[in-house]
Design an enzyme around this catalytic site. Structure first.
Site, PDB file in Angstrom:
ATOM      1  N   GLY A   1       0.783  -1.238   0.000  1.00  0.00           N
ATOM      2  CA  GLY A   1       0.000   0.000   0.000  1.00  0.00           C
ATOM      3  C   GLY A   1       0.809   1.279   0.000  1.00  0.00           C
ATOM      4  N   GLN A   2       2.144   1.174  -0.134  1.00  0.00           N
ATOM      5  CA  GLN A   2       2.950   2.396  -0.216  1.00  0.00           C
ATOM      6  C   GLN A   2       2.608   3.142  -1.499  1.00  0.00           C
ATOM      7  OE1 GLN A   2       4.140  -0.705  -0.021  1.00  0.00           O
ATOM      8  NE2 GLN A   2       5.818  -0.900   1.440  1.00  0.00           N
ATOM      9  N   ALA A   3       2.869   4.446  -1.495  1.00  0.00           N
ATOM     10  CA  ALA A   3       2.499   5.296  -2.638  1.00  0.00           C
ATOM     11  C   ALA A   3       3.042   4.758  -3.961  1.00  0.00           C
ATOM     12  CB  ALA A   3       2.988   6.726  -2.403  1.00  0.00           C
TER      13      ALA A   3
END
Length: 202
Positions: A67-69
């Site tokens: 879910g990191q950018a």
């Protein structure tokens, strides 16, 4: 692992959410019934969960995507063949709520996910100050962004396991099995044949 019976339907579920929402912890808790120390997911994890629906065995293949950018830019590559979306929210982190909502809205606009059911998991209910299901529904304006798709919000805690079994049962009932559409087509054909026969008897 033994061979899966031919009667077992295999369904692909996409597990999304911002980094630190608790997706991997939640998935391993469901799979192994115990807590795991996890690190931020780079890429994806895949686990198969066996559930029952109306005496039918279903294998949910759950894709947990980071879910990191930088990972969110690649979420679209996982949309194909997805039967349901499970979106995990850190309900104790009100500062990132708007960021999570925007990512969910973007995901639901995907043509490949059209009409696919959505289960939102209000995770970290064990943390003081966590938002309630009602607060989350209103903040995400789910009635508007979900449109005609089936959706549900489930309160849960990946740390304690609370609400996870209910979440698993819910998603297993929301997904459309391959046999569901086949049975509907068969029933339609049968109805048409009966109608034609009835008309020809007159």
């Amino acid at each position: 692992m033994g061979q899966r019976g031919s009667t077992q339907a295999e369904i692909r579920v996409l597990l999304l959410g911002l980094d630190n929402a608790g997706k991997s912890t939640l998935l391993y808790k469901l799979k192994h019934k115990s807590a795991f120390s996890t690190v931020p997911t780079v890429g994806f994890n895949v686990e198969m969960l066996d559930v029952k629906r109306q005496r039918k065995n279903i294998a949910l293949t759950v894709w947990d995507v980071g879910g990191q950018a930088e990972m969110r830019r690649h979420w679209g590559g996982y949309h194909q063949d997805t039967a349901a979306v499970v979106f995990v929210v850190d309900s104790a982190d009100r500062h990132r709520l708007d960021e999570a909502r925007k990512e969910l809205e973007k995901t639901l606009r995907s043509e490949q996910l059209r009409e696919r059911p959505l289960l939102v998991l209000a995770n970290k209910q064990d943390v003081a100050g966590a938002m309630t299901v009602t607060e989350l529904k209103d903040a995400f304006n789910l009635r508007r962004i979900c449109g005609e798709r089936e959706w549900f919000v489930q309160a849960c805690s990946a740390a304690t396991g609370g609400g996870l079994d209910e979440a698993l049962r819910r998603v297993s009932h929301m997904v459309k099995l391959p046999s569901d559409s086949a049975a509907a087509v068969k029933e339609n054909i049968k109805g048409t044949v009966n109608y034609i026969r009835a008309k020809s008897v007159r």
